[in-house]
Design a protein around this motif. Structure first.
Motif, short mmCIF file in Angstrom:
data_model
loop_
_atom_site.label_atom_id
_atom_site.label_comp_id
_atom_site.label_asym_id
_atom_site.label_seq_id
_atom_site.Cartn_x
_atom_site.Cartn_y
_atom_site.Cartn_z
N SER A 77 0.84 -1.20 0.00
CA SER A 77 0.00 0.00 0.00
C SER A 77 0.87 1.25 0.00
CB SER A 77 -0.97 0.00 1.17
OG SER A 77 -0.31 0.05 2.41
N ALA A 78 2.07 1.18 0.58
CA ALA A 78 3.00 2.30 0.50
C ALA A 78 3.48 2.50 -0.94
CB ALA A 78 4.19 2.07 1.43
N VAL A 79 3.79 1.39 -1.62
CA VAL A 79 4.17 1.48 -3.04
C VAL A 79 3.01 2.07 -3.85
CG1 VAL A 79 4.77 0.12 -5.10
CG2 VAL A 79 5.81 -0.43 -2.89
N SER A 80 1.80 1.62 -3.55
CA SER A 80 0.63 2.13 -4.27
C SER A 80 0.40 3.61 -4.02
CB SER A 80 -0.62 1.34 -3.86
OG SER A 80 -0.49 -0.03 -4.20
N ALA A 81 0.67 4.06 -2.79
CA ALA A 81 0.51 5.48 -2.48
C ALA A 81 1.43 6.33 -3.34
CB ALA A 81 0.77 5.74 -1.00
N GLY A 85 -0.82 7.63 -6.10
CA GLY A 85 -1.06 8.93 -5.50
C GLY A 85 -0.36 10.07 -6.22
N LEU A 86 0.70 9.77 -6.97
CA LEU A 86 1.49 10.82 -7.61
C LEU A 86 1.41 10.82 -9.13
CD1 LEU A 86 4.76 10.71 -5.46
CD2 LEU A 86 2.71 12.09 -5.10
N LEU A 87 0.99 9.70 -9.73
CA LEU A 87 0.96 9.61 -11.20
C LEU A 87 -0.47 9.71 -11.71
CD1 LEU A 87 3.50 6.67 -11.67
CD2 LEU A 87 3.95 9.13 -11.85
N LYS A 88 -0.59 10.05 -12.97
CA LYS A 88 -1.91 10.18 -13.61
C LYS A 88 -1.88 9.54 -14.99
CE LYS A 88 -1.04 14.72 -15.74
NZ LYS A 88 0.42 14.62 -15.57
N SER A 89 -3.04 9.36 -15.56
CA SER A 89 -3.14 8.79 -16.90
C SER A 89 -2.31 9.63 -17.88
CB SER A 89 -4.60 8.77 -17.35
OG SER A 89 -4.71 8.26 -18.65
N GLY A 90 -1.53 8.94 -18.71
CA GLY A 90 -0.66 9.62 -19.66
C GLY A 90 0.78 9.71 -19.19
N ASP A 91 1.02 9.50 -17.87
CA ASP A 91 2.38 9.50 -17.34
C ASP A 91 3.07 8.17 -17.66
OD1 ASP A 91 2.10 12.04 -16.32
OD2 ASP A 91 1.73 11.37 -14.25
N HIS A 92 4.37 8.18 -17.50
CA HIS A 92 5.19 6.99 -17.71
C HIS A 92 6.08 6.80 -16.49
CE1 HIS A 92 9.02 5.10 -19.39
NE2 HIS A 92 8.12 4.15 -19.55
N VAL A 93 6.20 5.57 -16.01
CA VAL A 93 7.05 5.25 -14.88
C VAL A 93 7.99 4.12 -15.27
CG1 VAL A 93 5.28 3.70 -13.92
CG2 VAL A 93 7.10 4.55 -12.45
N MET A 221 0.36 12.05 -1.14
CA MET A 221 0.32 10.62 -0.82
C MET A 221 -0.57 10.36 0.39
SD MET A 221 4.18 9.26 -1.73
CE MET A 221 5.05 10.41 -0.67
N ARG A 222 -0.52 11.26 1.37
CA ARG A 222 -1.36 11.10 2.55
C ARG A 222 -2.84 11.19 2.18
NH1 ARG A 222 0.03 11.52 7.68
NH2 ARG A 222 1.98 12.58 7.11
N VAL A 223 -3.21 12.16 1.35
CA VAL A 223 -4.60 12.31 0.93
C VAL A 223 -5.06 11.07 0.17
CG1 VAL A 223 -6.14 13.59 -0.60
CG2 VAL A 223 -4.62 14.83 0.95
N PHE A 224 -4.20 10.56 -0.72
CA PHE A 224 -4.56 9.34 -1.46
C PHE A 224 -4.76 8.17 -0.50
CE2 PHE A 224 -3.46 5.34 -3.51
CZ PHE A 224 -4.31 5.37 -4.61
N ALA A 225 -3.84 8.02 0.47
CA ALA A 225 -3.94 6.91 1.42
C ALA A 225 -5.22 7.00 2.25
CB ALA A 225 -2.71 6.89 2.32
N VAL A 226 -5.57 8.21 2.68
CA VAL A 226 -6.79 8.40 3.46
C VAL A 226 -8.02 8.12 2.61
CG1 VAL A 226 -8.22 10.14 4.61
CG2 VAL A 226 -5.77 10.00 5.11
N THR A 228 -8.39 6.31 -0.11
CA THR A 228 -8.55 4.92 -0.57
C THR A 228 -8.49 3.91 0.57
OG1 THR A 228 -6.16 4.87 -1.09
CG2 THR A 228 -7.68 5.39 -2.88
N GLY A 229 -8.37 4.39 1.79
CA GLY A 229 -8.45 3.49 2.93
C GLY A 229 -7.22 2.63 3.15
N LEU A 230 -6.05 3.17 2.89
CA LEU A 230 -4.80 2.42 3.12
C LEU A 230 -4.38 2.54 4.59
CD1 LEU A 230 -2.79 3.51 -0.06
CD2 LEU A 230 -4.48 1.68 0.19
N THR A 231 -5.37 2.51 5.46
CA THR A 231 -5.20 2.86 6.86
C THR A 231 -4.47 1.77 7.64
OG1 THR A 231 -7.34 3.97 6.68
CG2 THR A 231 -6.46 3.63 8.89
N PRO A 232 -3.47 2.15 8.46
CA PRO A 232 -2.81 1.16 9.30
C PRO A 232 -3.62 0.87 10.56
CG PRO A 232 -1.82 3.30 9.66
CD PRO A 232 -2.86 3.48 8.58
N SER A 233 -3.51 -0.34 11.04
CA SER A 233 -4.18 -0.73 12.28
C SER A 233 -3.44 -0.13 13.48
CB SER A 233 -4.19 -2.25 12.40
OG SER A 233 -4.31 -2.67 13.74
N PRO A 234 -4.16 0.48 14.43
CA PRO A 234 -3.49 0.95 15.64
C PRO A 234 -2.73 -0.16 16.36
CG PRO A 234 -5.68 1.90 15.52
CD PRO A 234 -5.59 0.87 14.41
#
Length: 386
Positions: A77-81, A85-93, A221-226, A228-234
């Motif tokens: 989920s960190a990789v996904s963030a 969270g930072l790339l958009k359609s049309g970008d290349h990685v 990345m924080r906004v994306f994680a929040v 999409t629910g990439l929330t860590p367990s307390p």
């Protein structure tokens, strides 16, 4: 039922309290506005943040020389963030060609489905990465030391290349950890961890972490994680902090044993090759010595002669070792990429990466070094004669 205030105390807890509450009550709408608009710090809903995640993030920020890191529910989920969270359609990685298997799947299947183009290149070859760059390239994702062949990326060269082209360099530092390598000191823009592994260290936590030099990237990345629910367990964060308190001691012990085990494996009949960055016969030894400054870390890979039959015989005979697709535990674990992390690749693609049916990745734990070497001696002998 009316809320009951917590008892006052003139002392404080030595251990960070576990805070499992999903929601937090504010006094007034104005007070809630103050929180959301940043005038005061507070919690509202645990998907948006909670005390235990903040404690873990602060500890890792300190270890990586960073601030504003984001703790997520898993390493992936960190990789996904980062990627989503930072790339958009049309970008290349561009990704390193020996990324963790699920990272490779994300690059090969999910990002293209969302309109984000991807390429893979050898992170140890700056010219190969340069050749993969396009005008729309926005980010390069590599592992400092790759999973599972322990190839060492040319981080310094890649950082220079990325600066020249205005590309973000994201480094997955899971294998190396902050004790073995500090990516920001070598020009990285983003650092990723699977806390699940050596940082937490007890195979009872699943968490990830990501931090960028640029706080605007952290915010995205924080906004994306929040969202999409990439929330860590307390509870996982609470356990992870406990594990992190002994991290330095565990790392040093496991690394010393790994170096000894690698040298021992190289003497055993039936072992075709051993991969450990600090060994002189490692293909990237010179780069590893310069980049890692003598820190070989706790991972060792080796290849048995005899293919799958030898692999089966080896795991059956490896008394006391867990054959499990994980790493960083207090106990030594064995991983067989062909049947686990890289099983989705074709046999031809695995062969191109050097992953035969006799290839194993070892995450070295805290056992007595001599006893551990004896276990491997016996298991390799069983694989050779079985």
């Amino acid at each position: 039922m009316r809320p009951v205030p917590l008892p006052d105390s003139a002392s404080r807890p030595v251990v960070t309290p576990l805070s499992p509450s999903v929601v937090y009550a504010s006094e007034t709408p104005d007070a809630l506005d103050d929180q959301y608009e940043g005038r005061v710090h507070g919690y509202t809903y645990s998907r948006e943040g909670h005390p235990n995640a903040d404690v873990v993030a602060a500890r890792l920020d300190d270890m990586e020389g960073a601030e504003g890191g984001v703790v997520t529910g898993s390493g992936m989920s960190a990789v996904s963030a980062v990627l989503l969270g930072l790339l958009k359609s049309g970008d290349h990685v561009i990704g390193g060609n020996q990324l963790y298997g699920r990272s490779l799947r994300l690059m090969a299947e999910d990002l293209p489905r969302l309109g984000i183009a991807t390429s893979l290149a050898d992170p140890g070859d700056v010219d190969a990465v340069r050749a993969a760059i396009r005008p729309e390239t926005r980010l390069l994702l590599v592992e400092a030391v790759s999973n599972p062949t322990l190839a060492v990326a040319d981080i310094d060269g890649l950082a220079t290349l990325c600066r020249e082209h205005g590309i973000l360099l994201a480094v997955d530092n899971t294998f190396t950890t902050p004790r073995g390598f500090l990516p920001f000191e070598h020009g990285a823009d983003i650092v990723i961890h699977s806390i699940t592994k050596l940082l937490a260290g007890h195979s009872d936590v699943m968490l990830g972490y990501v931090v960028a030099k640029d706080q605007a990237l952290n915010d995205r990345m924080r906004v994306f994680a929040v969202t999409t629910g990439l929330t860590p367990s307390p509870f996982d964060c609470w356990l992870a902090e406990r594990g992190m308190l002994s991290f330095d001691l565990r790392f040093d012990r496991a690394q010393a044993t790994a170096a000894a085990l690698a040298d021992h494996l190289a003497t055993l009949p039936g072992v075709a090759r051993v991969l450990y960055p600090m060994r002189a016969d490692h293909p990237d030894h010179a780069r590893a010595a310069e980049l890692l400054q003598g820190q070989g870390c706790n991972m060792v890979s080796f290849e048995l002669t005899g293919g799958r039959n030898a692999a089966n015989a080896f795991t059956r005979a490896a008394d006391g070792l867990s054959f499990a697709p994980t790493l960083g535990d207090v106990g030594t674990t064995l991983s067989h990429p062909a049947s686990s992390s890289h099983r989705a690749l074709t046999a031809e693609n695995r062969a191109a990466l050097g992953l035969s049916e006799g290839f194993f990745r070892v995450s070295v734990g805290l056992e007595d070094p001599e006893a551990l070497k004896q276990v491997f001696t016996d298991a390799v002998a069983a694989a050779t004669t079985g």
